[in-house]
Motif scaffolding. Sequence first.
Motif, PDB file in Angstrom:
ATOM      1  N   ALA A   1      -2.628   9.591   2.258  1.00 23.49           N
ATOM      2  CA  ALA A   1      -3.375   8.694   1.286  1.00 23.49           C
ATOM      3  C   ALA A   1      -2.261   9.060  -0.540  1.00 23.49           C
ATOM      4  N   THR A   2      -1.184   9.814  -0.113  1.00 24.52           N
ATOM      5  CA  THR A   2       0.246   9.399  -0.967  1.00 24.52           C
ATOM      6  C   THR A   2       0.609   8.624  -0.522  1.00 24.52           C
ATOM      7  N   ALA A   3       1.320   8.177   1.020  1.00 28.59           N
ATOM      8  CA  ALA A   3       1.535   6.610   1.237  1.00 28.59           C
ATOM      9  C   ALA A   3       1.051   5.718   1.107  1.00 28.59           C
ATOM     10  N   PHE A   4       0.050   5.139   1.666  1.00 23.18           N
ATOM     11  CA  PHE A   4      -1.132   4.142   1.050  1.00 23.18           C
ATOM     12  C   PHE A   4      -1.966   4.210   0.052  1.00 23.18           C
ATOM     13  N   GLY A   5      -2.248   4.796  -0.682  1.00 21.14           N
ATOM     14  CA  GLY A   5      -2.843   5.594  -2.049  1.00 21.14           C
ATOM     15  C   GLY A   5      -2.186   3.816  -2.828  1.00 21.14           C
ATOM     16  N   GLY A   6      -1.590   3.826  -3.209  1.00 17.93           N
ATOM     17  CA  GLY A   6      -0.910   3.449  -4.422  1.00 17.93           C
ATOM     18  C   GLY A   6      -0.526   1.737  -4.024  1.00 17.93           C
ATOM     19  N   GLY A   7      -0.235   1.172  -2.439  1.00 18.68           N
ATOM     20  CA  GLY A   7      -0.148   0.161  -1.901  1.00 18.68           C
ATOM     21  C   GLY A   7      -2.150  -0.455  -2.019  1.00 18.68           C
ATOM     22  N   THR A   8      -2.815   0.759  -1.698  1.00 17.67           N
ATOM     23  CA  THR A   8      -4.133   0.380  -1.363  1.00 17.67           C
ATOM     24  C   THR A   8      -4.698  -0.685  -2.483  1.00 17.67           C
ATOM     25  N   VAL A   9      -4.212   0.500  -3.326  1.00 24.50           N
ATOM     26  CA  VAL A   9      -5.313  -0.190  -5.030  1.00 24.50           C
ATOM     27  C   VAL A   9      -4.597  -1.363  -5.470  1.00 24.50           C
ATOM     28  N   ARG A  10      -3.122  -1.939  -5.603  1.00 27.98           N
ATOM     29  CA  ARG A  10      -2.090  -2.831  -5.143  1.00 27.98           C
ATOM     30  C   ARG A  10      -3.092  -3.864  -4.425  1.00 27.98           C
TER      31      ARG A  10
ATOM     32  N   VAL B   1      -4.026  -0.925   7.849  1.00 29.81           N
ATOM     33  CA  VAL B   1      -4.636  -1.787   7.865  1.00 29.81           C
ATOM     34  C   VAL B   1      -3.589  -2.465   8.925  1.00 29.81           C
ATOM     35  N   ASP B   2      -3.122  -3.620   9.029  1.00 29.92           N
ATOM     36  CA  ASP B   2      -1.743  -4.609   9.339  1.00 29.92           C
ATOM     37  C   ASP B   2      -0.759  -3.382  10.399  1.00 29.92           C
ATOM     38  N   HIS B   3      -0.354  -2.687   9.842  1.00 30.47           N
ATOM     39  CA  HIS B   3       0.527  -1.514  10.189  1.00 30.47           C
ATOM     40  C   HIS B   3       0.153  -0.470  10.667  1.00 30.47           C
ATOM     41  N   GLU B   4      -0.939  -0.543  11.868  1.00 31.24           N
ATOM     42  CA  GLU B   4      -1.522   0.743  12.046  1.00 31.24           C
ATOM     43  C   GLU B   4      -0.098   1.895  12.488  1.00 31.24           C
ATOM     44  N   GLY B   5       0.836   1.700  13.299  1.00 28.85           N
ATOM     45  CA  GLY B   5       2.120   2.383  13.675  1.00 28.85           C
ATOM     46  C   GLY B   5       2.388   3.172  12.853  1.00 28.85           C
ATOM     47  N   TYR B   6       2.689   2.457  11.898  1.00 31.46           N
ATOM     48  CA  TYR B   6       2.480   3.593  10.041  1.00 31.46           C
ATOM     49  C   TYR B   6       1.574   5.038  10.461  1.00 31.46           C
ATOM     50  N   VAL B   7       1.068   4.996  10.221  1.00 28.91           N
ATOM     51  CA  VAL B   7      -0.486   5.378  10.309  1.00 28.91           C
ATOM     52  C   VAL B   7      -0.317   6.608  11.628  1.00 28.91           C
TER      53      VAL B   7
END
Length: 213
Positions: A51-60, A72-78
């Motif tokens: 949530a910390t890593a992707f929360g802001g980017g997802t809202v953006r 979603v496009d870079h699932e390797g980071y998940v």
Amino acid sequence: MHLPLDLLMGRLPLILHVMEVVGVLAFAVSGVVDARKQRFDAVGTFVVAFATAFGGGTVRDVLLDRRPFYWVDHEGYVILIFVMSLGASFVLRVVSRVASERTMITADAIGLGLFSVTGTSLALVAQMTPTVAVMMGIISSVFGGVVRDVLCNEVPMILRDRSPYATCAFVGCCVYIGLTWLQAEQELALLAGAITITAARLLCVRFGWKLPS
């Protein structure tokens, strides 16, 4: 007022990708450290770090109507964040409590700087006005930290800490937009904005600078 679109293209996608990766990992580290301080298990640590890593980017991406979402496009980071969560207990046992706090603050400051300028630049590419672009950058950078603090049952840092946070992001985004308007190289503009934000935030914490109440 719109900035010339041709100033934002060229090699911009490559450096944006690099800065987004660094920002994601920096915010993920801050999420892992904060979650372990709350004694969360591996699953809880992963949820907070994600949530910390992707929360802001997802809202953006939602606000700019960008699809697919970055994670979603870079699932390797998940997957990488999941591995970090599994190994968090071992890693943080080696680090003292003071160093852990310093690590979280530093990682959060780096993520703040990188996500602020990338969010601003993507908004400019989407032909938003500079004012809207700056607000988009601030939203991109602070939302993940807000979600992190809420999940850890804490008042969000942006609300409880009078030390400048969003203000640092605002200043750095303005530096980036100013350099872009002056037709500086995008790599220079992005790095200057990110460094301004990160350095300003760390200096505020180091010297205890506070906003007036």
